[in-house]
Design an enzyme around this catalytic site. Structure first.
Site, PDB file in Angstrom:
ATOM      1  N   ASP A   1      37.701  48.888  42.324  1.00 31.44           N
ATOM      2  CA  ASP A   1      37.840  49.958  42.926  1.00 31.44           C
ATOM      3  C   ASP A   1      39.347  49.980  43.508  1.00 31.44           C
ATOM      4  O   ASP A   1      39.805  49.012  43.718  1.00 31.44           O
ATOM      5  CB  ASP A   1      36.681  50.312  44.087  1.00 31.44           C
ATOM      6  CG  ASP A   1      36.855  49.078  45.063  1.00 31.44           C
ATOM      7  OD1 ASP A   1      37.043  47.932  44.792  1.00 31.44           O
ATOM      8  OD2 ASP A   1      36.759  49.613  46.122  1.00 31.44           O
TER       9      ASP A   1
ATOM     10  N   GLU B   1      34.845  46.576  47.009  1.00 33.15           N
ATOM     11  CA  GLU B   1      35.788  45.738  48.030  1.00 33.15           C
ATOM     12  C   GLU B   1      36.517  46.602  48.909  1.00 33.15           C
ATOM     13  O   GLU B   1      36.848  45.993  50.078  1.00 33.15           O
ATOM     14  CB  GLU B   1      36.561  44.761  47.007  1.00 33.15           C
ATOM     15  CG  GLU B   1      37.142  43.729  47.614  1.00 33.15           C
ATOM     16  CD  GLU B   1      38.354  44.009  48.466  1.00 33.15           C
ATOM     17  OE1 GLU B   1      39.046  43.157  49.366  1.00 33.15           O
ATOM     18  OE2 GLU B   1      39.135  45.008  48.295  1.00 33.15           O
TER      19      GLU B   1
END
Length: 404
Positions: free
Chosen positions: A100, A161
């Site tokens: 991400d 994350e």
């Protein structure tokens, strides 16, 4: 992909691995480009799912069918991919990375992947940290190309994350328990790697007062804004830069109109600590917060999203192994301490050996000048490959003792 002539392990240097990677640089960059072209903002589930699909297909193409894999589904966040390739050790080496990014969908339209004349490659998420995922996968490929021992490798690629890994954290902590070591593929600091990170706390302080007309009956009110201003002053005095504790009030909001004594106000706070004892001290500060006007209620919400990462004995041993490889390859490593957190923090808090910053060199994380240094990519792959090879032999696949 070219394959070098077979060479015995003791005849091989880390530089040979780098030279091989340099010959495969176009393929390497093609993989980086592929990942960058898949936009994967942390908050857009559909795009994250498509990126995870592409990563699974890419792993199959590059490394073959894994021996074990699980896709841990998350309803709102990006799924966690747990993929294991068996090797020369019983216990695996854990390689952690996230797919991400902080960049919203559509960013790629005005900022596509590009290799520039200055020797850098750019694109949203390339440095933090899609080039790092490529580094980890190609490190395994490099060892295979030379028929060198490679430990069992367990990849964990997560899609939350940048949000603090709220769904991935328990899986990371579980997956690390039986591992020889954890290698985190976040960006490096130049040639160097990250051995310490600060713990991160994200909090909201809200004050609830009593509304009243500011002109006609001011004493009937109890201002939430005034109380919050007092509390902000109380909190920021608790920063201790000598001990690595920083407190930043990032936003403040409250009240409804100029002539209304505010009934509610709130602020968002970012706290970084180098020591767990400081986190505990700050918890006590929050618990003791009071407004001078007893009519104002104070509420604290939030959490410590990441514990501090410290360089303990087991991680020091791991760093020394990496430093041996780096010295033979290019130059010694410095153990770098940084203020930002990563998934390495979770592994470190368990007392397990972990090394971070093994991904790309470059700069501009979370900024429009985000980039990686193309000429460094082969050396970074060779560094990880060399460390994996050392871990396959050191100490013959047995786990290091925990830091305690």
């Amino acid at each position: 992909m070219t394959r070098p002539p077979h060479r015995k392990a003791h005849d091989l240097s880390a530089k040979s691995l780098s030279t091989w990677c340099r010959g495969e640089l176009d393929e390497l960059l093609g993989d980086v480009s592929m990942l960058v072209r898949h936009e994967s903002p942390s908050g857009e589930k559909a795009l994250l799912d498509r990126t995870a699909d592409s990563i699974m297909a890419w792993l199959d193409r590059r490394l073959g069918a894994p021996d074990h894999w699980t896709r841990h589904d998350h309803a709102e966040h990006g799924d966690l991919l747990e993929v294991t390739y068996s090797g020369a050790t019983g216990a695996p080496v854990l390689m952690i990375g996230h797919y991400d990014t902080v960049w919203p969908s559509g960013t790629l339209d005005g900022w596509p992947f590009a290799v520039r004349a200055d020797g850098t490659a750019t694109g949203p998420g390339i440095y933090d940290m899609k080039a790092g995922l490529v580094t980890g996968v190609w490190a395994v490929l490099a060892l295979r190309a030379f028929d060198l021992p490679c430990p069992t490798v367990r990849f964990l690629f997560n899609g939350d994350e940048e949000l603090g890994s709220p769904k991935s954290r328990p899986h990371i902590e579980r997956a690390a328990q039986d591992c020889l070591a954890a290698l985190v593929l976040e960006p490096g600091v130049g040639w160097d790697v990250k051995t310490e990170r600060k713990g991160v706390g994200i909090f909201t302080v809200t004050t609830h007062g009593v509304e009243a007309h500011a002109g006609n009956n001011p004493t009937d009110g109890a201002s939430a804004v005034h109380a919050l201003a007092e509390i902000v002053h109380q909190l920021t005095r608790e920063a201790d830069h000598d001990r690595g504790t920083t407190i930043n009030v990032g936003t403040i909001s409250g009240g409804t109109a100029r002539n209304v004594i505010a009934g509610q106000a709130s602020c968002l706070i970012d706290i970084r600590v180098s020591e767990q004892a400081e986190a505990e001290r700050i918890d006590r500060v929050f618990a003791a917060l009071r407004a001078s006007d007893p009519r104002v209620r104070v509420r604290v919400d939030g959490r410590w999203s990441r514990p501090p990462m410290r360089l303990g004995p087991a991680s020091r041993t791991l760093f020394d192994l990496a430093n041996d490889v780096a010295t033979a390859l290019r130059a010694p490593l410095d153990p770098i301490s940084v203020g930002g957190g990563s998934d390495a923090n979770f592994v470190s808090a368990l007392g397990l050996p972990v090394l971070d910053g093994l991904g790309a060199s470059g700069g501009g994380a979370h900024a429009r000048h985000e980039h990686v240094v193309v000429d460094d990519i082969p050396d970074r792959v060779a560094l990880v490959a060399g460390l994996l090879s050392r871990l396959a032999d050191e100490p013959r696949g047995q786990r290091h003792p925990q830091d305690g």
